[in-house]
Design an enzyme around this catalytic site. Structure first.
Site, mmCIF file in Angstrom:
data_model
loop_
_atom_site.group_PDB
_atom_site.id
_atom_site.type_symbol
_atom_site.label_atom_id
_atom_site.label_comp_id
_atom_site.label_asym_id
_atom_site.label_seq_id
_atom_site.Cartn_x
_atom_site.Cartn_y
_atom_site.Cartn_z
ATOM 1 N N ASP A 1 -19.453 83.109 -13.391
ATOM 2 C CA ASP A 1 -19.058 81.926 -14.244
ATOM 3 C C ASP A 1 -17.515 81.219 -13.532
ATOM 4 O OD1 ASP A 1 -17.203 83.890 -15.250
ATOM 5 O OD2 ASP A 1 -17.657 83.947 -16.761
ATOM 6 N N HIS B 1 -10.561 64.298 8.330
ATOM 7 C CA HIS B 1 -11.278 63.583 9.280
ATOM 8 C C HIS B 1 -11.900 62.476 8.726
ATOM 9 C CE1 HIS B 1 -11.084 66.600 12.684
ATOM 10 N NE2 HIS B 1 -9.677 66.795 11.768
ATOM 11 N N GLU C 1 -1.795 64.159 17.643
ATOM 12 C CA GLU C 1 -1.888 65.725 17.697
ATOM 13 C C GLU C 1 -1.930 65.901 19.361
ATOM 14 O OE1 GLU C 1 -4.692 67.274 15.908
ATOM 15 O OE2 GLU C 1 -5.603 65.814 14.873
ATOM 16 N N ARG D 1 1.872 72.652 19.193
ATOM 17 C CA ARG D 1 0.747 71.448 18.562
ATOM 18 C C ARG D 1 2.122 70.549 18.143
ATOM 19 N NH1 ARG D 1 -3.272 73.188 16.822
ATOM 20 N NH2 ARG D 1 -3.029 73.363 14.243
ATOM 21 N N HIS E 1 -8.991 69.786 22.457
ATOM 22 C CA HIS E 1 -9.665 68.685 22.118
ATOM 23 C C HIS E 1 -7.957 67.192 21.859
ATOM 24 C CE1 HIS E 1 -5.055 68.660 19.982
ATOM 25 N NE2 HIS E 1 -5.194 70.253 20.283
ATOM 26 N N GLU F 1 1.833 66.689 15.466
ATOM 27 C CA GLU F 1 1.269 65.837 14.950
ATOM 28 C C GLU F 1 1.415 65.466 13.841
ATOM 29 O OE1 GLU F 1 -3.589 66.576 12.569
ATOM 30 O OE2 GLU F 1 -2.466 67.901 12.692
ATOM 31 N N HIS G 1 -7.765 61.531 15.092
ATOM 32 C CA HIS G 1 -8.478 61.123 14.559
ATOM 33 C C HIS G 1 -8.204 60.595 13.321
ATOM 34 C CE1 HIS G 1 -6.933 64.044 11.130
ATOM 35 N NE2 HIS G 1 -7.086 64.531 12.009
ATOM 36 N N TYR H 1 -2.254 75.511 24.702
ATOM 37 C CA TYR H 1 -2.556 76.242 23.827
ATOM 38 C C TYR H 1 -2.677 77.674 25.521
ATOM 39 C CZ TYR H 1 -3.404 73.328 20.294
ATOM 40 O OH TYR H 1 -3.133 72.342 19.702
ATOM 41 N N HIS I 1 -8.405 77.077 14.556
ATOM 42 C CA HIS I 1 -8.781 76.964 13.402
ATOM 43 C C HIS I 1 -8.225 78.192 12.687
ATOM 44 C CE1 HIS I 1 -11.902 73.570 14.365
ATOM 45 N NE2 HIS I 1 -10.202 72.812 14.495
#
Length: 449
Positions: free
Chosen positions: A47, A368, A391, A412, A357, A414, A361, A395, A250
């Site tokens: 609930d 995104h 970005e 990274r 990658h 960004e 974006h 890695y 991710h």
């Protein structure tokens, strides 16, 4: 009951202007009726429900944040802007909070008409009758597909009375995607504030980072600053990744203890008034880059500088990515991560082993964000008012052919870039990215502690 202060002070002028722009575009394409529902409420368990978040397309046109609502726009000789929303219900307001109801919503949000959501199924066939086009996004929600189809069939059932149904369906979201790509001044102001809040949160996280703390402790610093600064939500699940976790693009578990010598990669941004920010920084948990860490970091930073220099009106979407890849590939050769010539590495795509990658974006209401990246098979030219991320990353997982000094380095960097008339503006400059500035910030924080 009164409306919450923040909502009652909402400037509805931009939303009115967007609805009129869409009506003009619809009229130019032949007219018709546009139907745009907001997102449903979603149960979390038993609930309880997930915190409600409106549909971005719906909010873009309405500024209305309540669930159970639909915008209907009628283009043509007698244009109309109609809102369907929940009825005013003081008993439910005791449990769930303020509701506008149709009368107040029409006045506050500038619609020509407003009806209860319970009237929608009855009124939609009347609105679709004798209209040339229906503007709707089929395939996004099966329940709404069925609901709109029932209304179409109701119109078709009256064909012998001379009533004509829409002869075709146009994708409403595709039309709105084009509108959402270029931000207006109202949107840019919000995104600047969101970028500033997120930059401050990253600085706070850097100051709080120490070997021995857990990733989730640093995540808590980010979330605390987002909320205390007026942000309603994080724009996405924060990534706080120490050591080898930084090589998982991710990673969201955020439960590892941070070790001395680890790099910490934080990818996090707040959502403010429906608009996202998106920042990534990578820094040493102990405040000092090792030699290999610094070498890889400065390579990624050089790639980001190259990508930023390629952002300007008229440049195509892929130019910043191409610029970053060229710098990264040469750096991978220089660091002995790859072998061969630069041309060969670029042609064969060997660099993708360490950089898999894209360099950016679209950014806006969604992290995104809406908008195609190619038009007619060619990369889209950039225009002033577009917002994109920049970005690049690198890695490096352990492998027999990789120098051990570079194992588990994941970096990274960004930032959020607004395309301006003569280049670009970073909306996220408030958090350091140069090595000397990061180390100075952390040194001062450690000294103060």
């Amino acid at each position: 009951m009164n409306a919450p202060t923040a909502t009652s002070l909402l400037d509805t002028t931009p939303f009115l202007a967007r609805r009129q722009r869409l009506l003009d575009r619809m009229a130019a394409a032949g007219g018709g009726v546009a139907i745009l529902p907001t997102a449903p409420e979603v149960a979390r368990n038993r609930d309880t429900q997930y915190p409600y978040r409106h549909d971005s397309y719906f909010y873009y046109l309405s500024g209305f944040r309540e669930p159970g609502a639909v915008v209907v726009l009628v283009a043509g000789a007698e244009p109309k802007q109609i809102l369907f929303c929940r009825e005013k219900d003081e008993e439910r307001e005791i449990w769930d909070g303020f509701r506008y109801g149709p009368d107040a919503a029409r006045e506050v949000f500038g619609f020509d008409e407003a009806w209860t959501i319970g009237d929608f199924d009855r009124r939609l066939p009347e609105l679709l009758a004798n209209q040339p086009l229906m503007w709707f996004s089929l395939g996004n929600d099966a329940e709404w597909d069925a609901r709109v189809t029932r209304a179409l069939n109701a119109v078709r059932a009256n064909a012998r009375t001379g009533i004509v149904p829409p002869h075709s369906v146009r994708d409403l979201r595709a039309e709105l995607d084009e509108m959402r790509l270029v931000k207006d001044s109202f949107e840019i102001d919000i995104m600047r504030r969101a970028g500033a809040i997120s930059a401050e949160a990253h600085c706070r996280a850097m100051r709080a980072t120490r070997p021995g703390r857990f990733e989730y402790e640093i995540e808590a610093e980010l979330l605390h600053h987002f909320r205390r600064s007026g942000s309603q939500y994080p724009a996405y699940t924060s990534i706080v990744a120490a050591g080898a976790n930084a090589c998982i693009l991710h990673y969201v578990e955020n439960d590892r203890r941070i070790a001395d010598g680890d790099l910490l990669l934080i990818d996090a941004g707040c959502e403010l008034d429906g608009y996202a920010s998106d920042i990534t920084r990578s820094f040493p948990a102990n405040g000092h880059f090792s030699g290999p860490q610094r070498a890889v970091y400065e390579l990624v930073l050089a790639a980001q500088h190259a990508a930023r220099a390629a952002i300007r009106p008229g440049a195509h979407w892929n130019e910043p990515h191409d610029a970053a890849v060229k710098v990264l590939a040469q750096g991978m050769l220089d660091l002995k991560l790859l072998e061969g010539s630069l041309d060969a590495v670029l042609e064969k795509g060997d660099y993708r082993r360490f950089y898999m990658h894209r360099t950016g974006h679209w950014l806006g209401m969604d992290v995104h964000d809406a908008g195609e990246y190619k038009v007619g098979g060619d990369w889209r030219p950039l225009e002033a008012g577009m917002v994109l991320t920049v970005e690049p990353g690198c890695y490096i997982r352990p492998a027999a052919d990789v120098p051990e000094a570079f194992w588990n380095i994941g970096i990274r960097i960004e930032d959020d870039a607004l395309v301006t008339a003569d280049g670009c503006e970073y909306l996220t400059d408030g958090v350091p990215r140069e090595v000397v500035d990061i180390e100075a910030l952390m040194r001062d924080a450690h000294a103060a502690a």
